[in-house]
Write an enzyme that holds these catalytic residues in place. Structure first.
Site, PDB file in Angstrom:
ATOM      1  N   LYS A 187       0.821  -1.207   0.000  1.00  0.00           N
ATOM      2  CA  LYS A 187       0.000   0.000   0.000  1.00  0.00           C
ATOM      3  C   LYS A 187       0.852   1.253   0.000  1.00  0.00           C
ATOM      4  O   LYS A 187       0.482   2.258  -0.608  1.00  0.00           O
ATOM      5  CB  LYS A 187      -0.960   0.020   1.198  1.00  0.00           C
ATOM      6  CG  LYS A 187      -2.184  -0.842   0.981  1.00  0.00           C
ATOM      7  CD  LYS A 187      -3.325  -0.420   1.887  1.00  0.00           C
ATOM      8  CE  LYS A 187      -4.565  -1.271   1.628  1.00  0.00           C
ATOM      9  NZ  LYS A 187      -5.642  -1.058   2.571  1.00  0.00           N
ATOM     10  N   LYS A 207      -3.820 -10.559  -6.992  1.00  0.00           N
ATOM     11  CA  LYS A 207      -5.140 -10.863  -6.424  1.00  0.00           C
ATOM     12  C   LYS A 207      -6.191  -9.883  -6.927  1.00  0.00           C
ATOM     13  O   LYS A 207      -5.865  -8.726  -7.244  1.00  0.00           O
ATOM     14  CB  LYS A 207      -5.084 -10.908  -4.905  1.00  0.00           C
ATOM     15  CG  LYS A 207      -4.961  -9.571  -4.248  1.00  0.00           C
ATOM     16  CD  LYS A 207      -5.267  -9.603  -2.766  1.00  0.00           C
ATOM     17  CE  LYS A 207      -5.244  -8.159  -2.294  1.00  0.00           C
ATOM     18  NZ  LYS A 207      -5.683  -7.845  -1.009  1.00  0.00           N
ATOM     19  N   LYS A 235     -10.002  -3.981  -5.785  1.00  0.00           N
ATOM     20  CA  LYS A 235     -10.686  -2.815  -6.362  1.00  0.00           C
ATOM     21  C   LYS A 235      -9.709  -1.843  -7.006  1.00  0.00           C
ATOM     22  O   LYS A 235     -10.088  -1.035  -7.847  1.00  0.00           O
ATOM     23  CB  LYS A 235     -11.535  -2.111  -5.305  1.00  0.00           C
ATOM     24  CG  LYS A 235     -10.722  -1.678  -4.115  1.00  0.00           C
ATOM     25  CD  LYS A 235     -11.578  -1.168  -2.997  1.00  0.00           C
ATOM     26  CE  LYS A 235     -10.753  -0.873  -1.773  1.00  0.00           C
ATOM     27  NZ  LYS A 235     -10.272  -2.038  -1.028  1.00  0.00           N
TER      28      LYS A 235
HETATM   29  P1  TYM Z   1     -10.532  -6.072   3.117  1.00  0.00           P
HETATM   30  O1  TYM Z   1     -11.629  -5.080   3.301  1.00  0.00           O
HETATM   31  O2  TYM Z   1      -9.396  -5.727   2.230  1.00  0.00           O
HETATM   32  O3  TYM Z   1     -11.128  -7.431   2.587  1.00  0.00           O
HETATM   33  C1  TYM Z   1     -12.244  -8.038   3.228  1.00  0.00           C
HETATM   34  C2  TYM Z   1     -12.096  -9.539   3.209  1.00  0.00           C
HETATM   35  O4  TYM Z   1     -12.002 -10.001   1.841  1.00  0.00           O
HETATM   36  C3  TYM Z   1     -10.850 -10.832   1.684  1.00  0.00           C
HETATM   37  N1  TYM Z   1     -10.347 -10.642   0.319  1.00  0.00           N
HETATM   38  C4  TYM Z   1     -10.181 -11.656  -0.549  1.00  0.00           C
HETATM   39  N2  TYM Z   1     -10.405 -12.980  -0.453  1.00  0.00           N
HETATM   40  C5  TYM Z   1     -10.121 -13.744  -1.552  1.00  0.00           C
HETATM   41  N3  TYM Z   1      -9.655 -13.227  -2.716  1.00  0.00           N
HETATM   42  C6  TYM Z   1      -9.421 -11.907  -2.863  1.00  0.00           C
HETATM   43  N4  TYM Z   1      -8.978 -11.414  -4.010  1.00  0.00           N
HETATM   44  C7  TYM Z   1      -9.689 -11.048  -1.745  1.00  0.00           C
HETATM   45  N5  TYM Z   1      -9.584  -9.697  -1.541  1.00  0.00           N
HETATM   46  C8  TYM Z   1      -9.988  -9.465  -0.273  1.00  0.00           C
HETATM   47  C9  TYM Z   1      -9.881 -10.339   2.744  1.00  0.00           C
HETATM   48  O5  TYM Z   1      -8.940 -11.337   3.078  1.00  0.00           O
HETATM   49  C10 TYM Z   1     -10.817 -10.032   3.898  1.00  0.00           C
HETATM   50  O6  TYM Z   1     -11.104 -11.208   4.645  1.00  0.00           O
HETATM   51  N6  TYM Z   1      -7.949  -5.582   7.317  1.00  0.00           N
HETATM   52  C11 TYM Z   1      -9.149  -6.155   6.755  1.00  0.00           C
HETATM   53  C12 TYM Z   1     -10.415  -5.690   7.428  1.00  0.00           C
HETATM   54  C13 TYM Z   1     -10.382  -5.882   8.898  1.00  0.00           C
HETATM   55  C14 TYM Z   1     -10.566  -7.097   9.600  1.00  0.00           C
HETATM   56  C15 TYM Z   1     -10.453  -6.754  10.982  1.00  0.00           C
HETATM   57  C16 TYM Z   1     -10.814  -8.413   9.204  1.00  0.00           C
HETATM   58  C17 TYM Z   1     -10.180  -4.891   9.812  1.00  0.00           C
HETATM   59  N7  TYM Z   1     -10.231  -5.405  11.069  1.00  0.00           N
HETATM   60  C18 TYM Z   1     -10.592  -7.734  11.964  1.00  0.00           C
HETATM   61  C19 TYM Z   1     -10.926  -9.387  10.209  1.00  0.00           C
HETATM   62  C20 TYM Z   1     -10.825  -9.047  11.572  1.00  0.00           C
HETATM   63  C21 TYM Z   1      -9.216  -5.740   5.294  1.00  0.00           C
HETATM   64  O7  TYM Z   1      -8.703  -4.736   4.896  1.00  0.00           O
HETATM   65  O8  TYM Z   1      -9.987  -6.555   4.535  1.00  0.00           O
END
Ligand code: TYM
Length: 336
Positions: A116, A198, A201
């Site tokens: 990032k 991966k 967005k």
């Molecule tokens: P975020 O918002 O980027 O993504 C949300 C969830 O989607 C999964 N994900 C994917 N899984 C499979 N293939 C992909 N291409 C893909 N892109 C995203 C992510 O692994 C995630 O599970 N830091 C986290 C949000 C968060 C969180 C937490 C999660 C904040 N606090 C506490 C669990 C527990 C995040 O940015 O996910």
């Protein structure tokens, strides 16, 4: 009584962009299967979004849309706790405390921080760096057993375990260190245009959004990059055929079929038949979600009721952990 024996789960998604197929097939579609068996907390990680600049009006709109999408995907608010992170101040409060129990070196090793900060070179802010600490607070407040996430978040759950271990090493058994819970199929959905990275967005051409029109989704799948091998058959081979293997993963997640069944189904048919079939399967999985999200968004009072009740329940649990932590580190409690 029943709740005392249930295992606890927590997870969240950032409302930083439109929900995409990776978010859905990776973690989100498995969450409704868990709500009967576990005590589940699902939140919208809005505090995390501002590590990258957001348009305030857009952020509000996306937050509301995401809560509607959670429900439309099958998260029944009567059976699990749905809330918005910024409505529960304990997340920020525990985040601060845990900052003081997290090492600069371990945060520097986080791959997502490196990615990032490379993409946002003009805004490498402290929040981006300490983001995994806030995520650890999100998790540890609820003393969960499991954190269901996609593969890319595994490192963040691991640092959360390390932080809990360090804290407990000083103060005793205060914080429960949970396990990441990663689905076997769908844990890492790749981009349709560049199957070596991966789905995200930040690369909209290779990304399928949940609210996209069916014809646009179908077009993206027809154009999906496959592999330049000569055999041109549908066969699972992650190393040599990443494009086809990714489409197989998506098709398997959308239909419940195994990779062997898919290979048999498209035996002798080639990519020309396979790509539109994957597109159609995805369109059919997403159609009811899109329609239900639209219906829910028309009922703002209902959505408000859901996230108000969710925040109250979450706050009750979160504050119990926060009070324990404050006591352990030596903060004088407020006078009654
Ligand atoms: P975020 O918002 O980027 O993504 C949300 C969830 O989607 C999964 N994900 C994917 N899984 C499979 N293939 C992909 N291409 C893909 N892109 C995203 C992510 O692994 C995630 O599970 N830091 C986290 C949000 C968060 C969180 C937490 C999660 C904040 N606090 C506490 C669990 C527990 C995040 O940015 O996910």
């Amino acid at each position: 009584m029943e709740n005392e024996t249930k295992k606890v789960m927590i997870s969240g998604i950032q409302p930083s962009g439109e929900l995409h197929l990776g978010n859905y097939l990776g973690p989100l579609r498995h969450w409704p299967e868990m709500i009967d068996e576990f005590d589940c907390y699902f939140f919208l990680a809005d505090l995390h979004t501002i590590t990258v600049r957001q348009d305030p009006a857009e952020l509000r709109k996306r937050t509301l849309t995401l809560i509607a999408q959670y429900i439309a995907c099958g998260l029944d608010p009567e059976k699990c706790v749905l809330f918005i992170q910024s409505h529960v101040p304990a997340h920020s409060q525990l985040g601060w405390v845990l900052n003081c129990y997290t090492m600069f070196g371990e945060l520097s090793r986080m791959t997502q921080f490196k990615d990032k900060s490379a993409r946002n070179a003009d805004n490498i802010n402290a929040g981006l760096f300490t983001y995994p600490v806030l995520m650890a607070a999100d998790i540890l407040l609820y003393q969960p057993d499991f954190v269901p996430v996609g593969e890319d978040q595994k490192q963040h759950v691991e640092i959360c375990r390390d932080i809990a271990g360090r804290f407990n090493g000083i103060y005793g058994d205060v914080l429960k260190a949970p396990q990441p819970y990663i689905a076997k199929v769908g844990a890492r959905i790749m981009s349709l245009s560049t199957p070596n990275s991966k789905m995200s967005k930040s690369q909209p051409e290779g990304c399928v959004f949940l609210m996209e029109k069916p014809e646009d989704i179908a077009r993206k799948f027809k154009r999906a990059v496959t592999d330049s091998d000569t055999e041109r058959c549908v066969r699972w081979d992650l190393e040599h055929k990443p494009g086809v293997s990714n489409l197989m993963q998506i098709y398997a997640s959308a239909t419940g079929k195994s990779y062997e069944e898919i290979e048999r189904e498209f035996d002798g048919k080639g990519y020309g038949a396979f790509k539109p079939a994957v597109g159609e399967a995805v369109v059919e999985v997403l159609r009811p979600i899109r329609e239900e999200t639209g219906r829910l968004l028309a009922d703002k009072a209902y959505l408000e009721g859901v996230y108000r009740a969710g925040a109250e329940k979450a706050e009750y649990i979160a504050n119990k952990t926060l009070r324990k932590v404050y006591k352990k580190v030596g903060f004088l409690p407020p006078a009654k």
